[in-house]
Design an enzyme around this catalytic site. Structure first.
Site, short mmCIF file in Angstrom:
data_model
loop_
_atom_site.label_atom_id
_atom_site.label_comp_id
_atom_site.label_asym_id
_atom_site.label_seq_id
_atom_site.Cartn_x
_atom_site.Cartn_y
_atom_site.Cartn_z
N HIS A 163 19.57 6.31 23.78
CA HIS A 163 19.82 7.69 24.17
C HIS A 163 20.52 8.48 23.06
O HIS A 163 19.92 9.36 22.45
CB HIS A 163 20.63 7.73 25.46
CG HIS A 163 20.91 9.11 25.95
ND1 HIS A 163 22.02 9.42 26.71
CD2 HIS A 163 20.26 10.29 25.77
CE1 HIS A 163 22.01 10.71 26.99
NE2 HIS A 163 20.97 11.26 26.42
N ILE A 171 20.51 18.34 26.90
CA ILE A 171 21.65 17.92 27.72
C ILE A 171 22.03 16.49 27.33
O ILE A 171 21.17 15.75 26.81
CB ILE A 171 21.33 17.98 29.23
CG1 ILE A 171 22.59 17.77 30.07
CG2 ILE A 171 20.26 16.99 29.57
CD1 ILE A 171 23.65 18.82 29.91
N HIS A 195 19.65 12.26 20.32
CA HIS A 195 20.63 13.28 19.96
C HIS A 195 20.96 13.28 18.47
O HIS A 195 20.87 14.30 17.79
CB HIS A 195 21.91 13.09 20.77
CG HIS A 195 21.80 13.47 22.19
ND1 HIS A 195 22.27 14.66 22.68
CD2 HIS A 195 21.28 12.80 23.26
CE1 HIS A 195 22.05 14.73 23.97
NE2 HIS A 195 21.44 13.61 24.36
N HIS A 237 13.20 11.62 24.82
CA HIS A 237 14.52 11.91 25.38
C HIS A 237 14.46 11.99 26.90
O HIS A 237 15.35 11.48 27.59
CB HIS A 237 15.07 13.21 24.82
CG HIS A 237 16.39 13.59 25.42
ND1 HIS A 237 16.51 14.55 26.41
CD2 HIS A 237 17.65 13.12 25.21
CE1 HIS A 237 17.77 14.65 26.76
NE2 HIS A 237 18.48 13.81 26.06
N ASN A 245 16.78 9.73 29.39
CA ASN A 245 17.94 10.51 29.85
C ASN A 245 17.91 10.79 31.35
O ASN A 245 18.88 10.52 32.05
CB ASN A 245 18.03 11.85 29.11
CG ASN A 245 19.25 12.65 29.53
OD1 ASN A 245 20.38 12.34 29.15
ND2 ASN A 245 19.03 13.69 30.34
#
Length: 871
Positions: A516, A871, A521, A718, A722
């Site tokens: 993740h 997010i 990110h 993602h 997520n």
């Protein structure tokens, strides 16, 4: 008279519309803003716009486009807009534009003479004679003019390669990129628009003591992707560590246009109130200690969803009210009177409270859970290790044929490997170098390997779990390992349940830190920075990628501020604790950009084999692998869309190689943004790679592959890792994040407790009550879709480009995603595909694009692919 008539005839009054969002009276608690804006307007200091010609150069301005006469937004004061809400407001503007002399506008300069900033969405010139309307999609905050050293310039929605840029716009294009690159030093302010690189040197607070110091991530010792530079001063204790803002100050610098919109930020703050309990950590922990910091039964765990924990009464309740602001207290209590921290019921226990415990569900979640990207096919037995034996001894697995040979449906091990029926979830090598340090804290965990067998019905059956610790005489010796096999009755069944929990702890921590955080990110942020620094907004590749960068820098900055920092929520709730980010740095060493393509990833993990007769040129080894099946359809749709888009602008390979902005972009990505990987490969174990680390960016295929990978990572990958967090891991017994004691040994009190009360022993081993509350609070926030979400196949504006063929290609892409949604729904209904729903009766929807039945409700939907890591 005749000449005057001609001049008058060629003059034209051109009408325009400007859509913007004013800074409301109560926004940011700046009560003076609206009042001062009104004063400035009355004094004639409003908002001015100069149109710039794209077709007519001005020799006096170095061949820049001719400027039209200044025009002002009309009726700023009298135009009604909400004082308390962020709402769009439309203004009229009238331009004196001689189209015969000035040609077609391609840009404009805007100056804001008000006291406060506003968000400029669009400017539309209704009609240029002989040309038609001109659209400017701006989507940018415009601060008062005195904040800028260069005028704010916006360009019309026509894409140009650098060599095709109209001469009158060329200088404006080049100068805008210079502004965005900044000076490379100094503290950055909210109105600065600078995109620059920095190390992850802002995670620790060494001034608070050595316990809060953290290593700098980035550089040869701890390689890491770069993050956005903020320019804050360094700490007194360590000149390499950047100082941090107070925890309650969320104004971490990112370029203003990278920050959340008002609605999303409000949503984020509202649902984050519970997570900021870490601010009150000592007091909150004390309260839990004075009641219970232990779940005694599974019913106690279920109470946080169905009944929740009752607030303590008497002096403890009074203390809680004193510590927590009213707004936070109200959110914690929700609407249940004196109920504390009530959470939505996670999907994994909605249909059954016990199905998560089954071996079938344990295996299924490796294919359709929140971390379906680690499992790989076993191609050698016993499983080997890539750790350097000079440092770690022989780390070959201790799993033997005797542990599993009776569970292979009559096959011997070599046959099972040949028939591609054996699989492994392997966290051994990633964790073993850190296990000693991790276990020196309150955590007590293992490095795990889990072997599974592919049954005839397509499901995975766990065969054995190996739990390993470093040798007590030193890490340079071979591991000390124990192997556990499935059992259904007695204490052996309880031991097996604990073994699965230890493996789940490993997978849960690896998922958060690597699958993740690191692989979405962190790795995407350098692409965002480089794109703004090197690719003009006029560049077609900037226009292609821009939606896939939305909100990423801001959520990453907030993560550094409250989640992945020293003492932050991640360290408090995930087993590696203070070593978490350092450990992710070691794993980053082996990150290869080209292997992030889904087909390449599946081939690398042995989950697919090359097969030219199959779609995508590969055949899945497990046909019912929901992440891969749905993902390949999404991947192919993205690849086709990117191909059609790039082929429109680049008609030859030479155009790619000769595009200076594109080449500078790719060079900077490799040398700066992911600079620690530029001298590939510089560590011994990677020297034999047969795949390129980075495409060379010399051909259209290089460009298409690179853009497809970027979009895949930011959107579908993602989403897959997520938005299943709360549905699967919101129930901590299913995905525990911490183990607090080792496997009980026969003859010990812990073993007796396991025999007498296996439920209590299980709960005493996994995540404690306080960590559970904090961890579930976090993943509830992270799993929510914003009400402002923009999903794959959608754009904020239908006029994002003027070029008709890319618009048509994008429409085809959107329609293809609707077809994929229907395909997924049909597969989820197919009872022969047992991994689609599993014992928990939870359909796999994490790669459901969510475009045909699109709504802006947001929330814990467990489906939908946002365009970006938002997010």
């Amino acid at each position: 008279m005749e000449m005057n008539h001609r001049v008058k005839k060629s003059k034209a009054i051109v009408k325009g519309r400007v859509v913007l969002m004013k800074k409301g009276l109560l926004d940011f608690h700046d009560i003076k803003a609206n009042v001062l804006d009104r004063v400035h307007e009355l004094l004639g200091k409003g908002v001015s716009i100069h149109l710039i010609s794209a077709t007519t150069p001005d020799p006096a301005k170095g061949l820049r486009g001719k400027h039209g006469k200044v025009a002002h937004l009309e009726r700023w004061v009298s135009t009604v807009s909400s004082l308390t809400k962020a709402t769009d407001t439309e203004f009229s503007v009238t331009f004196d534009w001689d189209h015969e002399d000035m040609g077609v506008p391609g840009a404009f300069i805007i100056r804001n003479h008000h006291h406060s900033q506003f968000y400029l969405k669009t400017v539309t010139i209704e009609d240029i004679p002989g040309h038609g309307p001109v659209h400017f999609v701006c989507d940018s905050w415009v601060y008062p003019a005195h904040r800028y050293t260069k005028d704010r310039v916006f360009f019309a929605n026509k894409a140009y390669l650098p060599c095709e840029t109209p001469e009158p716009l060329r200088k404006f294009r080049e100068e805008e990129l210079v502004v965005l690159r900044g000076k490379g030093y100094g503290k950055l302010n909210e109105w600065d628009r600078v995109y620059d690189y920095g190390y992850y040197n802002d995670l620790g607070t060494p001034d608070d003591g050595p316990h809060f110091a953290r290593p700098v991530l980035g550089g040869s010792k701890f390689p890491y992707p770069r993050r956005g530079r903020t320019g804050r001063p360094h700490t007194k204790t360590d000149p390499k560590t950047e100082s941090r803002l107070h925890l309650l100050n969320l104004n971490v610098y990112v370029p203003r246009d990278e920050q959340f919109g008002h609605v999303k930020f409000s949503d984020f703050l509202a649902y984050s109130l519970k997570s900021v309990a870490q601010v009150l950590l000592p007091e909150m922990k004390s309260i839990c200690d004075k009641t219970i910091n232990e779940f005694d039964t599974i019913e106690d765990v279920l109470d946080i969803y169905e009944g929740s924990i009752r607030l303590p009464s008497g002096p403890i309740a009074s203390k809680l009210r004193e510590l927590i602001p009213y707004e936070l207290f109200r959110e914690l209590v929700r609407n249940d009177g004196e109920r504390f921290l009530k959470f939505p019921v996670p999907d994994v226990i909605k249909e059954s409270k016990t199905a998560w415990r089954t071996d079938e569900e344990f295996g299924r979640e490796m294919l359709a859970g929140v971390n379906p990207v680690i499992i790989r096919r076993l191609q050698e037995f016993p499983p080997a290790s890539k750790l350097d034996p000079r440092d770690y001894g022989d780390q070959t697995s201790s799993i033997r044929a005797s542990h599993i040979e009776n569970s292979l449906d009559g096959l011997i091990i070599d046959e099972a490997i040949q028939k591609m029926r054996l699989f492994i979830l392997d966290h051994h090598d990633a964790l073993m170098p850190y296990i000693s340090r991790i276990n020196s804290t309150n955590t007590k965990t293992y490095a795990s390997r889990t072997l599974l067998f592919l049954q005839d019905d397509g499901t995975l059956k766990p065969l054995a779990i190996e739990l390993s610790l470093p040798h007590p005489q030193g890490e340079q010796h071979e591991a000390v390992s124990k192997v556990f096999t499935p059992a259904q009755e007695g204490v052996a069944a309880s031991v097996w349940q604990l073994a699965k929990a230890y493996a789940a702890v490993n997978d849960s921590g690896y998922h958060q830190l690597v699958s993740h955080w690191l692989y979405t990110h962190a790795v995407i942020e350098p692409f965002i920075i480089a794109t703004h620094r090197q690719l003009s907004i006029l560049h077609p590749i900037h226009k292609l990628l821009k939606p896939h960068f939305r909100d990423t820098m801001h959520i990453n900055a907030l993560a550094r501020h409250t989640l992945i920092n020293a003492g932050g929520v991640l360290e408090k709730t995930v087993f590696p604790g203070k070593f978490a980010m350092e450990m992710s740095s070691v794993i980053y060493k082996s990150w290869v950009f080209t292997e992030q393509a889904l087909p390449a990833d599946l081939l690398k993990r042995g989950m697919a084999v090359p097969d030219s007769s199959c779609p995508h040129g590969l055949r899945l080894v497990i046909e019912d692998y929901p992440f891969a099946v749905d993902g390949l359809e999404i991947w192919e749709a993205i690849e086709i869309w990117v191909t059609e888009y790039c082929d429109f602008y680049y008609t030859s390979n030479d155009m790619v190689e000769e595009d200076p902005e594109l080449q500078n972009w790719w060079k900077e990505l490799r040398n700066e943004g992911h600079g620690d990987l530029k001298d590939r490969p510089w560590w011994p174990e990677m020297k034999t790679r047969d795949r390129p680390w980075w495409p060379e960016m010399k051909t259209r295929e290089d460009l298409i592959q690179s853009c497809t990978i970027i979009i895949w990572i930011a959107s579908a990958f993602h989403a897959a890792v997520n938005f299943g967090q709360y549905p699967y891991a919101g129930y901590l017994p299913n995905r525990p994040t911490v183990s607090r004691r080792f496997m009980p040994e026969p003859g010990t009190p812990e073993y007796e407790e396991l025999k007498q009360n296996p439920e209590l022993a299980f709960l005493k081993t996994i995540t404690a009550q306080f960590q559970t509350l904090l961890g579930v609070s976090l993943i509830e926030v992270l799993s929510r879709h914003s009400t402002e979400e923009v999903y794959l196949g959608q754009r904020d504006s239908s006029e994002w480009t003027l070029d008709a063929e890319p618009l048509a290609a994008f429409e085809r892409f959107s329609k293809r995603l609707v077809e994929i949604e229907n395909n997924i729904m049909e597969r989820n209904k197919d009872k022969k595909l047992k991994n689609r729903n599993g014992p928990v009766k939870m359909p796999y929807t994490l790669l459901f694009p969510n475009t045909s039945d699109y709504s802006r409700e947001g929330g814990l939907t467990g489906k939908g692919i946002p365009n970006s890591v938002s997010i």
